[in-house]
Design an enzyme around this catalytic site. Structure first.
Site, short mmCIF file in Angstrom:
data_model
loop_
_atom_site.label_atom_id
_atom_site.label_comp_id
_atom_site.label_asym_id
_atom_site.label_seq_id
_atom_site.Cartn_x
_atom_site.Cartn_y
_atom_site.Cartn_z
N GLN A 1 0.83 -1.22 0.00
CA GLN A 1 0.00 0.00 0.00
C GLN A 1 0.86 1.27 0.00
O GLN A 1 0.43 2.32 0.47
CB GLN A 1 -0.96 -0.02 1.18
CG GLN A 1 -2.06 -1.08 1.05
CD GLN A 1 -2.87 -0.93 -0.23
OE1 GLN A 1 -3.07 0.18 -0.73
NE2 GLN A 1 -3.33 -2.03 -0.78
N SER A 2 2.07 1.16 -0.53
CA SER A 2 3.00 2.29 -0.50
C SER A 2 2.50 3.49 -1.30
O SER A 2 2.23 3.40 -2.50
CB SER A 2 4.35 1.82 -1.08
OG SER A 2 5.16 2.93 -1.39
N ASN A 3 2.43 4.64 -0.60
CA ASN A 3 2.12 5.90 -1.28
C ASN A 3 3.27 6.30 -2.20
O ASN A 3 3.06 6.88 -3.26
CB ASN A 3 1.94 7.02 -0.24
CG ASN A 3 0.72 6.83 0.63
OD1 ASN A 3 -0.33 6.43 0.17
ND2 ASN A 3 0.87 7.13 1.92
#
Ligand SMILES: *Cc1c(COP(=O)(O)O)cnc(C)c1O
Length: 301
Positions: A87-89
């Site tokens: 879920q890395s921005n």
């Protein structure tokens, strides 16, 4: 990680400031939170909206990427590789930034490929990034193999570490503090404290350096998001290293003392991206009092 031309790197570092590739909409708004201020009276609460930086959903990595992409283009790289959680921005914003800059994007992502990708992973794929799953849960990614493979195919890849936290990426937040101090002056605000989430260290390092360079009076309050995995340096060590490296890049003769910027710990007990009551309560409060949607992994902490 070795890169093709050390000299090019040195050159790009020296000229990093002019090699800024525009990606976001700046300045991001700085505005009061009136209902929260009432609740926390006599304190006044403001928010700096780096979620509104504008690139494919926005976020703080866009500031770093303006300089990282600038460097990549100046050095003739055609491909960026970066890494992160599913879920890395940072991965999402890097995928979008590469599209604007005409670079190929490869993401090394933790864990197994899910049957149905959602959230940032879905968006990174939608943005056209090629995703490589590590299969394991380890945060320390080893891009050498992928770099070798891409070179064999005739590409010239640059690896950007997790969160874009390099000396060049840190510049993004040195410039953010310049922008912020100008807004404070315009709005006649003199804050006592500036709270922000700290994880891969670039934001904190840039804030520390920016405070030093631009004379920000407020005390910095970085909130730790996750404890580093065993065997990796502590966040304090990483910030220290980044402050030194970015000071070098800017050829500052005086490096600020980072001991004055103590990490706030205790919110990171549950582990990275584990959402507890603390985060859900904060998210609901910001949403229901101010109509603001907070990031659950970082800002809500
Ligand atoms: C990555 C991130 C941070 C932390 O920034 P670092 O430079 O990695 O410490 C804070 N907030 C959000 C929303 C982020 O995506």
């Amino acid at each position: 990680v070795t890169v093709k031309s050390v000299a090019c790197h040195i050159f790009a570092q020296k000229t990093a400031m002019i090699k800024r590739f525009p990606l976001g909409f700046f300045p991001t708004p700085l505005h009061p939170l009136n209902k929260l201020s009432e609740q926390f009276s006599p304190h006044r609460v403001y928010i700096k909206r780096d979620d509104m930086s504008g690139l494919a959903g926005g976020g703080n990595k866009t500031r770093k990427l303006e300089f990282l992409i600038g460097e990549a283009l100046a050095c003739g790289y055609d491909t960026l590789i970066t890494a992160g959680a599913q879920q890395s921005n940072h991965c999402r914003q890097t995928a979008a930034a590469c599209n604007k800059a005409g670079l190929k994007c490869h993401l090394i992502v933790r864990g197994e490929a899910p049957e149905k990708p959602d959230g940032n992973l879905f968006l990174s794929r939608l943005l056209g990034a090629e995703i490589h799953f590590t299969g394991g849960e380890i945060m320390a990614h080893h891009p050498e193999e992928l770099i070798g493979k891409l070179r064999q195919q005739g590409h010239n890849p640059l690896f950007i570490p997790i969160g874009g936290s390099t000396d060049v990426g840190t510049l993004g937040y040195v410039f953010a503090v310049e922008e912020f101090t100008l807004q404070l002056k315009q709005q006649n605000i003199e804050p006592d404290f500036v709270f922000f989430a700290s994880c891969s260290g670039g934001t904190q390092a840039g804030m520390v350096l920016g405070k030093h360079i631009h004379g920000l009076q407020a005390k910095l309050m970085p909130v730790s998001i996750a404890k580093p995995e065993a065997g990796l340096p502590s966040l304090e060590e990483t910030v220290h290293e980044l402050v030194n490296a970015c000071s070098n890049l800017l050829q500052l003769n005086q490096v600020p003392d980072i001991d004055q910027c103590r990490l706030i710990e205790g919110y990171d007990e549950a582990g990275y991206a584990v959402i507890t009551k603390n985060e859900t309560n904060t998210i609901k409060k910001a949403a229901r009092e101010e109509g603001i949607l907070l990031d659950p992994v970082y800002t809500a902490r």
